[in-house]
Design an enzyme around this catalytic site. Structure first.
Site, PDB file in Angstrom:
ATOM      1  N   TYR A 142       0.836  -1.209   0.000  1.00 54.61           N
ATOM      2  CA  TYR A 142       0.000   0.000   0.000  1.00 54.61           C
ATOM      3  C   TYR A 142       0.871   1.259   0.000  1.00 54.61           C
ATOM      4  CZ  TYR A 142      -3.731   3.175   1.560  1.00 54.61           C
ATOM      5  OH  TYR A 142      -4.637   4.208   1.662  1.00 54.61           O
ATOM      6  N   LYS A 149       1.141   4.160  -2.922  1.00 53.07           N
ATOM      7  CA  LYS A 149       0.793   5.570  -2.678  1.00 53.07           C
ATOM      8  C   LYS A 149       1.994   6.479  -2.926  1.00 53.07           C
ATOM      9  CE  LYS A 149      -3.525   4.843  -1.648  1.00 53.07           C
ATOM     10  NZ  LYS A 149      -4.579   5.333  -2.550  1.00 53.07           N
TER      11      LYS A 149
HETATM   12  P1  NAI Z   1     -13.370   2.431   0.769  1.00 49.59           P
HETATM   13  O1  NAI Z   1     -12.947   1.030   0.859  1.00 49.59           O
HETATM   14  O2  NAI Z   1     -14.515   2.912   1.571  1.00 49.59           O
HETATM   15  O3  NAI Z   1     -13.628   2.841  -0.743  1.00 49.59           O
HETATM   16  C1  NAI Z   1     -12.798   2.411  -1.764  1.00 49.59           C
HETATM   17  C2  NAI Z   1     -13.504   2.619  -3.083  1.00 49.59           C
HETATM   18  O4  NAI Z   1     -12.667   2.122  -4.128  1.00 49.59           O
HETATM   19  C3  NAI Z   1     -14.822   1.879  -3.158  1.00 49.59           C
HETATM   20  O5  NAI Z   1     -15.750   2.647  -3.858  1.00 49.59           O
HETATM   21  C4  NAI Z   1     -14.440   0.640  -3.948  1.00 49.59           C
HETATM   22  O6  NAI Z   1     -15.513   0.086  -4.639  1.00 49.59           O
HETATM   23  C5  NAI Z   1     -13.434   1.226  -4.906  1.00 49.59           C
HETATM   24  N1  NAI Z   1     -12.598   0.217  -5.531  1.00 49.59           N
HETATM   25  C6  NAI Z   1     -11.740  -0.645  -4.920  1.00 49.59           C
HETATM   26  N2  NAI Z   1     -11.205  -1.449  -5.843  1.00 49.59           N
HETATM   27  C7  NAI Z   1     -11.718  -1.084  -7.040  1.00 49.59           C
HETATM   28  C8  NAI Z   1     -11.537  -1.556  -8.364  1.00 49.59           C
HETATM   29  N3  NAI Z   1     -10.718  -2.562  -8.662  1.00 49.59           N
HETATM   30  N4  NAI Z   1     -12.234  -0.950  -9.351  1.00 49.59           N
HETATM   31  C9  NAI Z   1     -13.071   0.060  -9.083  1.00 49.59           C
HETATM   32  N5  NAI Z   1     -13.277   0.553  -7.861  1.00 49.59           N
HETATM   33  C10 NAI Z   1     -12.602  -0.032  -6.848  1.00 49.59           C
HETATM   34  O7  NAI Z   1     -12.063   3.262   1.123  1.00 49.59           O
HETATM   35  P2  NAI Z   1     -11.796   4.830   1.253  1.00 49.59           P
HETATM   36  O8  NAI Z   1     -11.225   5.040   2.588  1.00 49.59           O
HETATM   37  O9  NAI Z   1     -12.930   5.632   0.799  1.00 49.59           O
HETATM   38  O10 NAI Z   1     -10.593   4.940   0.204  1.00 49.59           O
HETATM   39  C11 NAI Z   1     -10.600   5.787  -0.931  1.00 49.59           C
HETATM   40  C12 NAI Z   1      -9.172   6.144  -1.277  1.00 49.59           C
HETATM   41  O11 NAI Z   1      -8.623   6.893  -0.207  1.00 49.59           O
HETATM   42  C13 NAI Z   1      -8.271   4.925  -1.455  1.00 49.59           C
HETATM   43  O12 NAI Z   1      -7.384   5.139  -2.529  1.00 49.59           O
HETATM   44  C14 NAI Z   1      -7.509   4.873  -0.150  1.00 49.59           C
HETATM   45  O13 NAI Z   1      -6.260   4.250  -0.292  1.00 49.59           O
HETATM   46  C15 NAI Z   1      -7.383   6.356   0.150  1.00 49.59           C
HETATM   47  N6  NAI Z   1      -7.080   6.650   1.539  1.00 49.59           N
HETATM   48  C16 NAI Z   1      -7.938   6.311   2.549  1.00 49.59           C
HETATM   49  C17 NAI Z   1      -7.620   6.596   3.855  1.00 49.59           C
HETATM   50  C18 NAI Z   1      -8.507   6.250   5.004  1.00 49.59           C
HETATM   51  O14 NAI Z   1      -8.069   6.421   6.157  1.00 49.59           O
HETATM   52  N7  NAI Z   1      -9.730   5.800   4.779  1.00 49.59           N
HETATM   53  C19 NAI Z   1      -6.354   7.266   4.188  1.00 49.59           C
HETATM   54  C20 NAI Z   1      -5.538   7.595   3.062  1.00 49.59           C
HETATM   55  C21 NAI Z   1      -5.906   7.292   1.793  1.00 49.59           C
END
Ligand code: NAI
Length: 247
Positions: A154, A158
């Site tokens: 991860y 990033k």
């Molecule tokens: P989440 O798990 O709630 O949402 C992730 C989204 O990405 C979902 O809509 C999921 O369907 C989609 N997704 C995953 N694999 C996919 C694929 N192969 N094709 C299409 N869509 C796909 O997670 P969250 O927290 O909303 O994460 C969103 C972004 O933010 C990610 O890139 C994550 O790494 C980043 N992030 C999140 C943090 C956190 O603390 N929640 C911190 C730093 C970054």
């Protein structure tokens, strides 16, 4: 409304940060192409945005699949005529100490978090170049800046996104296309819901602002970078981490 007339494509829009970004961009007047794998969740968001007077359409795309990215973005371009703003947000975790990390988990995280951004940019950049205007916003992470034990895949993905952001910013700057990243810290979403209460309490102790972030905190930063207010900002990583990492 700062984004009236703009068209935004948001990956991973079915929940969490992507969902909040799509809603916020639509509130600012952008038409939004919502990409994720779950048609039902995307349809719900389309209905919500439409009911609020906005414009949105769902595109079922697995961003780790090159053919799906190509055909999905093509459909979005056909429906909206252009894409001005790309938010590369889709992401996953497959945590494990590197010693025990399976190759499949390394590959899945790199494909979903990093290679997907390369694929999506390649599909939308023609539209941006033609208009001589564009905004590419990559959702990185504080762990791409400082590393995290158990998250080598991860963190690498990033950190890779941050390198991609700076390289891309240089490639397209002359065409008034900016490329920036947001680096969220600890945000309350499905991704972090699986963590133990103890882990969360310890994490909050490392956050000067004393709370976990909300998806809307990240969405505000994304909307700013998408707007004309941010027209002189490119190749930048905007921290949205409550002060968790400074400097
Ligand atoms: P989440 O798990 O709630 O949402 C992730 C989204 O990405 C979902 O809509 C999921 O369907 C989609 N997704 C995953 N694999 C996919 C694929 N192969 N094709 C299409 N869509 C796909 O997670 P969250 O927290 O909303 O994460 C969103 C972004 O933010 C990610 O890139 C994550 O790494 C980043 N992030 C999140 C943090 C956190 O603390 N929640 C911190 C730093 C970054």
């Amino acid at each position: 409304m700062k984004l009236e007339g703009r068209v935004a494509l948001v990956t991973g829009a079915s929940q969490g940060i992507g969902h909040a970004c799509a809603r916020a961009l639509a509130r600012e007047g952008a038409s939004v192409a919502l990409a994720a794998r779950n048609q039902q969740k995307l349809d719900q968001l389309v209905a919500e945005i439409t009911a609020a007077g906005g414009k949105a359409a769902a595109f079922v795309i697995d961003v780790s699949d090159e053919e799906q990215v190509k055909s999905g973005v093509k459909s979005a371009l056909a429906q909206f005529g252009k894409i001005d703003i790309l938010v590369n947000n889709a992401g996953i975790t497959r945590d494990q100490l590197l010693l025990r990390m399976k190759r499949a988990d390394w590959d899945a995280v790199l494909a979903t978090n990093l290679t997907s951004a390369y694929l999506c940019i390649q599909q939308v950049i023609g539209s941006m170049l033609k208009q001589r205007w564009g905004r590419i916003i990559n959702v990185a992470s504080v762990f791409g800046q400082m590393g995290q034990a158990g998250q080598a895949n991860y963190s690498a993905s990033k950190a890779g996104l941050i390198g991609l952001t700076m390289a891309m910013a240089r490639e397209v700057a002359s065409r008034h296309i900016t490329c920036n990243a947001v680096a969220p810290g600890f945000i309350e979403t499905g991704m972090t819901a699986v963590l133990s209460e103890e882990f969360k309490q310890n994490a909050v102790k490392q956050i000067p602002l004393g709370r976990v972030g909300l998806p809307e905190d990240v969405a505000s930063a994304v909307c700013f970078l998408a707007s004309d207010d941010a027209s002189y900002i490119t190749g930048h990583v905007l921290n949205v981490n409550g002060g968790m990492l400074m400097g």
